[in-house]
Design an enzyme around this catalytic site. Sequence first.
Site, PDB file in Angstrom:
ATOM      1  N   HIS A   1      39.832  37.841  37.124  1.00  0.00           N
ATOM      2  CA  HIS A   1      40.904  37.272  37.018  1.00  0.00           C
ATOM      3  C   HIS A   1      42.164  37.834  36.434  1.00  0.00           C
ATOM      4  CE1 HIS A   1      39.097  33.417  38.878  1.00  0.00           C
ATOM      5  NE2 HIS A   1      38.059  34.393  38.760  1.00  0.00           N
TER       6      HIS A   1
ATOM      7  N   ASP B   1      33.629  37.077  33.903  1.00  0.00           N
ATOM      8  CA  ASP B   1      32.118  36.888  33.253  1.00  0.00           C
ATOM      9  C   ASP B   1      31.578  38.199  32.857  1.00  0.00           C
ATOM     10  OD1 ASP B   1      32.776  34.323  33.740  1.00  0.00           O
ATOM     11  OD2 ASP B   1      30.964  33.940  34.723  1.00  0.00           O
TER      12      ASP B   1
ATOM     13  N   SER C   1      29.642  46.061  37.696  1.00  0.00           N
ATOM     14  CA  SER C   1      30.646  47.258  37.479  1.00  0.00           C
ATOM     15  C   SER C   1      31.480  46.771  36.072  1.00  0.00           C
ATOM     16  CB  SER C   1      31.715  47.142  38.511  1.00  0.00           C
ATOM     17  OG  SER C   1      32.277  48.309  38.661  1.00  0.00           O
TER      18      SER C   1
END
Length: 210
Positions: A79, A23, A167
């Site tokens: 992911h 995200d 980040s």
Amino acid sequence: TRALKPGARPIPADGGVAISPCDARLLAVPAIAPATRFMVKAAPLDLAALLRDDALCARYAGGTLCIYRLCPADYHRFHFPEACVPGAAATIAGRLHSVNPIALGTGLRILDANLRHRTMLAAGARAGEICMLEIGAMCVGSIVQTYAPGAPAARGAEKGMFRFGGSTVIVLYEPGRVSVDADILERSAAGIETLVRVGMPIGTYAPTRA
């Protein structure tokens, strides 16, 4: 860092689309070569400095670079962007500058100077060898890898997490592997990020090579 409920981020069944691994806010840079030095939101980014490996720099010159910037409020696990066999994550020592737009706009070397992990993903005949980097930042001293190196990983499976703060994740594709969607490229060229979530299509793969 809380885990999502099952089904919260559905992964497309269509193996021909490339997906977001997190995200975040996405900037895409197509055809990196022949120059290896370029600007991202006024921050200089050098491919050789980012990768710290001459052979990898040569492999990804001319390829596609996707920069995913996470904010503190975002889901902080990342992911796998494709089904793959991942190698071990190499740690590249560096600083912990902030990666927010104001910091990037100062012109400081940030993305290729911060602490980062670099993982090679053997993703098959279509996606090729993907290079994935997780970049630390201010208040993000911990990049935690939760996967098992050498074990096959499904597309969309968890790879790891950042602990606290915002980040960046960078995904590099070899030349000719991926075509990023035109609307994302148009906004990226104007310095405008595209909000994406885990599993959202961001482009398409080229036909499988012979």
